[in-house]
Write a protein that holds these residues in place. Structure first.
Motif, mmCIF file in Angstrom:
data_model
loop_
_atom_site.group_PDB
_atom_site.id
_atom_site.type_symbol
_atom_site.label_atom_id
_atom_site.label_comp_id
_atom_site.label_asym_id
_atom_site.label_seq_id
_atom_site.Cartn_x
_atom_site.Cartn_y
_atom_site.Cartn_z
ATOM 1 N N GLU A 72 0.723 -1.023 0.091
ATOM 2 C CA GLU A 72 -0.122 -0.076 -0.037
ATOM 3 C C GLU A 72 0.773 1.245 0.077
ATOM 4 O O GLU A 72 0.650 2.052 -0.769
ATOM 5 N N VAL A 73 1.907 1.268 0.931
ATOM 6 C CA VAL A 73 2.807 2.578 0.784
ATOM 7 C C VAL A 73 3.678 2.774 -0.349
ATOM 8 O O VAL A 73 3.866 3.802 -0.915
ATOM 9 N N ARG A 74 4.169 1.425 -0.794
ATOM 10 C CA ARG A 74 4.740 1.433 -1.865
ATOM 11 C C ARG A 74 4.139 2.091 -3.316
ATOM 12 O O ARG A 74 4.710 2.674 -4.443
ATOM 13 N N SER A 75 2.997 1.777 -3.227
ATOM 14 C CA SER A 75 2.035 2.356 -4.553
ATOM 15 C C SER A 75 2.020 3.781 -4.610
ATOM 16 O O SER A 75 1.639 4.277 -5.695
ATOM 17 N N GLU A 76 2.296 4.554 -3.677
ATOM 18 C CA GLU A 76 2.219 6.040 -3.783
ATOM 19 C C GLU A 76 3.803 6.740 -3.865
ATOM 20 O O GLU A 76 4.644 6.082 -3.236
ATOM 21 N N LYS A 77 3.992 7.698 -4.740
ATOM 22 C CA LYS A 77 5.166 8.349 -4.630
ATOM 23 C C LYS A 77 5.492 9.284 -3.243
ATOM 24 O O LYS A 77 6.787 8.688 -2.653
ATOM 25 N N ASN A 78 4.471 9.549 -2.834
ATOM 26 C CA ASN A 78 4.707 10.460 -1.439
ATOM 27 C C ASN A 78 3.597 10.105 -0.568
ATOM 28 O O ASN A 78 2.399 10.088 -0.748
#
Length: 90
Positions: free
Chosen positions: A57-63
């Protein structure tokens, strides 16, 4: 990767047994794990799966913002508390 090995453990065991039976192969096959050794693997998979989901989940977003981190950490705490209670109850 642990999950995939658990799913394929029966097939891997059959292939390794076939290689042991086949005398034409000069290479000695590696030892496979027993049923008693698969149980701890299942427990490790169950313990690590929430961490994997949060990482995805965290990896899917740039920031990653704090508004996303707080609910994820809260969910991890609930899962770890639940699993701790299950281990104590057993």
């Amino acid at each position: 990767m642990i999950n995939r090995f658990i799913l394929l453990a029966d097939h891997v065991g059959k292939v390794l047994l076939q290689v042991k039976i086949d005398k034409s192969s000069k290479a000695k096959p590696p030892n496979t794990i027993s049923g008693d050794e698969i149980e701890p693997l299942i427990e490790v998979r169950d313990i690590l799966s929430p961490l994997w989901r949060v990482t995805q989940e965290v990896r899917s977003e740039k920031n990653v913002t704090l508004s996303k981190c707080i609910p994820l950490i809260a969910c991890l705490r609930k899962v770890s508390l639940y699993k701790t209670l299950l281990i104590v109850a057993a």
